[in-house]
Design a protein around this motif. Structure first.
Motif, PDB file in Angstrom:
ATOM      1  N   ALA A  85       4.286   6.489  -3.886  1.00 34.62           N
ATOM      2  CA  ALA A  85       4.351   7.007  -2.494  1.00 34.62           C
ATOM      3  C   ALA A  85       2.702   7.721  -2.015  1.00 34.62           C
ATOM      4  CB  ALA A  85       5.257   7.962  -2.239  1.00 34.62           C
ATOM      5  N   THR A  86       1.970   7.776  -3.117  1.00 35.46           N
ATOM      6  CA  THR A  86       0.497   8.328  -2.939  1.00 35.46           C
ATOM      7  C   THR A  86      -0.284   7.475  -1.972  1.00 35.46           C
ATOM      8  OG1 THR A  86      -0.433   7.290  -4.945  1.00 35.46           O
ATOM      9  CG2 THR A  86       0.532   9.724  -5.018  1.00 35.46           C
ATOM     10  N   VAL A  87       0.007   6.050  -1.724  1.00 26.83           N
ATOM     11  CA  VAL A  87      -0.778   5.333  -1.077  1.00 26.83           C
ATOM     12  C   VAL A  87       0.009   5.052   0.288  1.00 26.83           C
ATOM     13  CG1 VAL A  87      -1.810   4.006  -2.810  1.00 26.83           C
ATOM     14  CG2 VAL A  87       0.391   2.969  -2.100  1.00 26.83           C
TER      15      VAL A  87
ATOM     16  N   TYR B 238       6.847  -2.041   0.562  1.00 28.10           N
ATOM     17  CA  TYR B 238       6.271  -0.911   1.405  1.00 28.10           C
ATOM     18  C   TYR B 238       6.397  -1.435   3.064  1.00 28.10           C
ATOM     19  CZ  TYR B 238       3.667   1.173  -2.110  1.00 28.10           C
ATOM     20  OH  TYR B 238       3.253   1.929  -3.345  1.00 28.10           O
ATOM     21  N   TYR B 239       6.200  -0.736   3.934  1.00 29.34           N
ATOM     22  CA  TYR B 239       6.535  -0.969   5.219  1.00 29.34           C
ATOM     23  C   TYR B 239       5.280  -2.240   6.189  1.00 29.34           C
ATOM     24  CZ  TYR B 239       9.826   2.435   5.788  1.00 29.34           C
ATOM     25  OH  TYR B 239      11.137   2.997   5.619  1.00 29.34           O
TER      26      TYR B 239
ATOM     27  N   THR C 127      -0.621  -1.181   3.137  1.00 30.01           N
ATOM     28  CA  THR C 127      -0.187  -0.403   2.335  1.00 30.01           C
ATOM     29  C   THR C 127       0.102  -0.903   0.940  1.00 30.01           C
ATOM     30  OG1 THR C 127       0.870   1.021   3.876  1.00 30.01           O
ATOM     31  CG2 THR C 127       1.467   1.565   1.651  1.00 30.01           C
ATOM     32  N   ALA C 128       0.740  -2.169   0.666  1.00 32.97           N
ATOM     33  CA  ALA C 128       0.846  -2.818  -0.514  1.00 32.97           C
ATOM     34  C   ALA C 128      -0.486  -3.145  -1.232  1.00 32.97           C
ATOM     35  CB  ALA C 128       1.670  -4.111  -0.473  1.00 32.97           C
TER      36      ALA C 128
ATOM     37  N   ALA D 224      -1.859  -0.073  -2.861  1.00 35.70           N
ATOM     38  CA  ALA D 224      -1.108   0.267  -4.012  1.00 35.70           C
ATOM     39  C   ALA D 224      -1.846  -0.723  -5.048  1.00 35.70           C
ATOM     40  CB  ALA D 224       0.281  -0.053  -4.062  1.00 35.70           C
ATOM     41  N   HIS D 225      -1.950  -2.000  -4.990  1.00 36.13           N
ATOM     42  CA  HIS D 225      -2.617  -3.014  -5.775  1.00 36.13           C
ATOM     43  C   HIS D 225      -3.901  -2.619  -6.271  1.00 36.13           C
ATOM     44  CE1 HIS D 225      -4.506  -6.533  -7.130  1.00 36.13           C
ATOM     45  NE2 HIS D 225      -3.423  -6.966  -7.839  1.00 36.13           N
ATOM     46  N   ARG D 226      -4.768  -2.097  -5.418  1.00 37.18           N
ATOM     47  CA  ARG D 226      -6.219  -2.067  -5.373  1.00 37.18           C
ATOM     48  C   ARG D 226      -6.478  -0.551  -5.929  1.00 37.18           C
ATOM     49  NH1 ARG D 226      -7.379  -2.572  -0.553  1.00 37.18           N
ATOM     50  NH2 ARG D 226      -6.916  -0.601   0.158  1.00 37.18           N
ATOM     51  N   ASN D 227      -5.526   0.501  -5.548  1.00 31.99           N
ATOM     52  CA  ASN D 227      -5.844   1.908  -6.240  1.00 31.99           C
ATOM     53  C   ASN D 227      -5.060   2.290  -7.536  1.00 31.99           C
ATOM     54  OD1 ASN D 227      -7.992   2.621  -4.339  1.00 31.99           O
ATOM     55  ND2 ASN D 227      -6.198   2.238  -2.656  1.00 31.99           N
TER      56      ASN D 227
END
Length: 108
Positions: free
Chosen positions: A32-34, A59-60, A64-65, A68-71
């Protein structure tokens, strides 16, 4: 540890290399941080109920996904470097992918 994915970008990510001690609540807090999470599921063995060390997070939106993948890919979580990739999207139980593999783990 940025890795590129060969899968098409979807709003659902696969999260692997999880410690068997990881809980859904702890993983949700990290993911949820992203951005806001629509659905999260840790996969367990059907017979034993034990965790299998991976799960899916929806994710919505795709952006955002991607974040998440990048970070978060390669992030240390419970002493393990988690892996994040984009999941194949499907909508019908029993649907098969282009290689004939049954896709019934996560139904959107």
């Amino acid at each position: 540890m940025a890795m590129t994915s060969t899968r098409p970008v979807t709003s659902t990510i696969w999260v692997g290399n999880l410690s068997f001690d990881s809980t859904e609540a702890e993983l949700q807090q990290l993911l949820a941080t992203v951005g806001p999470i629509k659905n999260l599921r840790l996969i367990t063995d059907r017979e034993t109920g034990r965790p299998k060390g991976f799960g899916f997070c929806e994710y919505y939106d795709k952006a955002t996904a991607e974040s998440a993948h990048r970070n978060l890919n390669g992030t240390d979580f419970h002493g393990r470097s988690i892996r994040i990739d984009f999941a194949e999207e499907f909508t019908k139980p029993g649907q098969r992918n282009d290689r004939g593999k049954l896709l019934d783990l996560f139904v959107l």
